[in-house]
Design a protein around this motif. Structure first.
Motif, PDB file in Angstrom:
ATOM      1  N   ASP A  83       0.823  -1.211   0.000  1.00  0.00           N
ATOM      2  CA  ASP A  83       0.000   0.000   0.000  1.00  0.00           C
ATOM      3  C   ASP A  83       0.858   1.264   0.000  1.00  0.00           C
ATOM      4  OD1 ASP A  83      -2.256  -1.525  -0.013  1.00  0.00           O
ATOM      5  OD2 ASP A  83      -2.567  -1.441   2.162  1.00  0.00           O
ATOM      6  N   LYS A  84       1.964   1.240   0.761  1.00  0.00           N
ATOM      7  CA  LYS A  84       2.826   2.408   0.824  1.00  0.00           C
ATOM      8  C   LYS A  84       3.469   2.683  -0.531  1.00  0.00           C
ATOM      9  CE  LYS A  84       6.687   4.409   3.382  1.00  0.00           C
ATOM     10  NZ  LYS A  84       7.691   4.202   4.460  1.00  0.00           N
ATOM     11  N   SER A  85       3.873   1.622  -1.241  1.00  0.00           N
ATOM     12  CA  SER A  85       4.483   1.793  -2.561  1.00  0.00           C
ATOM     13  C   SER A  85       3.483   2.379  -3.549  1.00  0.00           C
ATOM     14  CB  SER A  85       5.001   0.451  -3.082  1.00  0.00           C
ATOM     15  OG  SER A  85       5.999  -0.068  -2.231  1.00  0.00           O
ATOM     16  N   ILE A  86       2.237   1.906  -3.488  1.00  0.00           N
ATOM     17  CA  ILE A  86       1.201   2.421  -4.384  1.00  0.00           C
ATOM     18  C   ILE A  86       0.930   3.892  -4.094  1.00  0.00           C
ATOM     19  CG2 ILE A  86      -1.228   2.217  -5.018  1.00  0.00           C
ATOM     20  CD1 ILE A  86      -1.031  -0.763  -4.509  1.00  0.00           C
ATOM     21  N   THR A  87       0.878   4.248  -2.808  1.00  0.00           N
ATOM     22  CA  THR A  87       0.638   5.647  -2.421  1.00  0.00           C
ATOM     23  C   THR A  87       1.759   6.552  -2.906  1.00  0.00           C
ATOM     24  OG1 THR A  87      -0.560   4.903  -0.459  1.00  0.00           O
ATOM     25  CG2 THR A  87       0.212   7.185  -0.475  1.00  0.00           C
TER      26      THR A  87
END
Length: 372
Positions: A1-5
Motif C-alpha cells: 500500500d505504501k508503494s502504491i501511495t
C-alpha cells in the motif's frame, strides 16, 4: 500500500490500478515485482488577456510535466511532446504595446537520486515614463528598459535535513532613450552582473515551523559577484563578496516552555565604495524598500528601522561586518488545531561595523522585551 501511495503522489501515472507481475528468480530465491503502469501526460496550456492601464496584454502559458529531453533525440519517440522522465518545461509569454516578457524554465528534478538541476531564461522589454520630462522631449514616454536574466541552479539533497544549493546568474539591464528624432537609438547600460551563490541549509526543526519545540536551523550563504569587464578582472578578482551564517536551536525545557538560541554573523567586501546599496543595515523589524537592499537587512527589535539618510544603528553608508545574538523563552498558552498562541520573552544584541578595524564582537546594541 505504501508503494502504491508513493507512486500516486508522483502524479506521473494515469493508471493507478496497477497489475502486479511476479517474476521468480531461482538463483537467489527472490521475486522481482514488475508494476505495469501508464504514464500521465499532464501538460497545461493557457491563453488569456487583460489590461494594464490602457495597454491590452496577451498572455500565453505552456506547462509541460513528465517531459523527456532524451526522448527528443530518440528515433522511436519522435512525438510533438516527448514524455517519460519527470522533467518540467515552463513557457510564459506576455505581449502588449508597452510591455513584452518572455520566460523559459527547464527543471530536471531527478538528475541523480538526490540532486536536481534548473535552467531559467527571462527577457523583458518595457516602455516606461520618466517622472520628469527627460531631455525636454515633448513625448514623456521617452525610454525603454531591456532586461535579460539567465540562471543555472544545482540542488543537492545530502540527507533528510541537509541541503546544498549552487547557482550561477547573469543579468543585463539597460535603458534605450529616444533621440531628437524620437526614435530609440541612444543606449545607456545601467546594470550588468555575473554572480554565483552557494547555500547550505540544515533544518531539523519539529514538529512544525509555527511553534517548534526541538531541533535546529543553520543557513550558510556565500555570494560572489564577478567583475563586469575583463579589464577589471586583472586588478580585482571579484567585484563583491558576501558571507552570512544564521543558526537557531530550539529546546523544550518542560511541557509548554520552549527556549530558542540564535547567532548570526556576516561579512562582505564591496569594491565599489560608492555603492552603499549592497552594504549591511540593521534595526527594527520592518523593511523599507525605497532605501535598502532587502537581502542585507538585519532586524533588531527595540530600535528604529535603518535609513541611509541618518543611519540609526547602522553607519550612514552601511556596514561590512555584523554580529547578532538572540535568546527567547516561549510559553504556549493556547493550542487548537493549527491555531497557537504563546507568551514570548526575548533578549537580542547586535551591531554593525563599517570596517574590520572597528569590528568588536562585544560592542553590541542590546534590547529586551515581552509580548504575545
Amino acid at each position: 500500500d505504501k508503494s502504491i501511495t508513493n507512486l500516486k503522489n508522483l502524479n506521473l501515472f494515469s493508471n493507478v490500478k496497477m497489475q502486479m507481475q511476479i517474476v521468480p528468480n531461482s538463483k537467489n530465491n527472490t521475486l522481482d515485482l514488475n508494476w505495469v503502469v501508464s504514464e500521465n501526460r499532464n501538460s497545461e496550456f493557457k491563453l488569456k488577456g487583460n489590461f494594464q492601464g490602457k495597454d491590452l496584454l496577451g498572455e500565453i502559458s505552456l506547462n509541460i510535466n513528465n517531459f523527456s529531453l532524451l526522448n527528443c533525440f530518440h528515433p522511436n519517440n519522435l512525438k510533438i511532446i516527448p514524455y517519460g522522465d519527470n522533467q518540467k518545461v515552463l513557457l510564459d509569454f506576455t505581449i502588449g504595446k508597452k510591455l513584452k516578457k518572455y520566460n523559459f524554465s527547464f527543471i530536471h528534478p531527478n538528475l541523480t537520486d538526490s540532486s536536481s538541476i534548473k535552467f531559467n531564461c527571462f527577457y523583458k522589454n518595457e516602455l516606461t515614463k520618466e517622472d520628469i520630462n527627460f531631455r525636454n522631449l515633448e513625448n514623456n514616454e521617452n525610454y525603454k528598459i531591456n532586461k535579460f536574466k539567465s540562471t543555472i541552479e544545482l540542488n543537492k539533497k545530502i540527507n533528510e535535513n541537509n541541503n546544498l544549493l549552487f547557482n550561477i546568474n547573469y543579468i543585463n539591464k539597460n535603458k534605450i532613450y529616444k533621440d531628437k528624432t524620437l526614435s530609440f537609438s541612444e543606449k545607456s547600460k545601467i546594470y550588468k552582473d555575473w554572480n554565483s551563490q552557494l547555500i547550505f541549509n540544515h533544518n531539523s526543526i519539529s514538529p512544525d515551523i509555527i511553534f517548534p519545540n526541538k531541533g535546529g536551523y543553520v543557513n550558510i550563504n556565500s555570494f560572489l559577484e564577478f567583475p563586469k569587464s575583463l579589464n577589471k578582472l586583472k586588478t580585482n578578482k571579484f567585484e563583491y563578496f558576501k558571507f552570512q551564517m544564521k543558526s537557531f536551536l530550539y529546546k523544550k525545557i518542560f511541557k509548554k516552555l520552549i527556549s530558542k538560541i540564535g547567532y548570526e554573523f556576516g561579512v562582505l567586501h564591496n569594491s565599489n565604495k560608492n555603492d552603499d546599496f549592497k552594504q549591511f543595515y540593521m534595526g527594527g523589524t520592518s523593511f523599507q524598500k525605497e532605501n535598502l537592499n532587502q537581502t542585507n537587512f538585519i532586524p533588531l527589535r527595540g530600535y528604529y528601522e535603518p535609513n541611509k539618510l541618518y543611519g540609526v544603528i547602522s553607519p550612514k553608508k552601511g556596514g561590512s561586518f555584523y554580529e547578532k545574538i538572540l535568546t527567547e523563552l516561549r510559553y504556549l498558552i493556547v493550542e487548537k488545531n493549527s491555531f497557537k498562541l504563546w507568551l514570548l520573552n526575548f533578549f537580542e544584541a547586535g551591531n554593525i561595523f563599517d570596517s574590520y578595524k572597528n569590528f568588536n564582537p562585544f560592542q553590541l546594541k542590546r534590547s529586551i522585551g515581552t509580548g504575545i
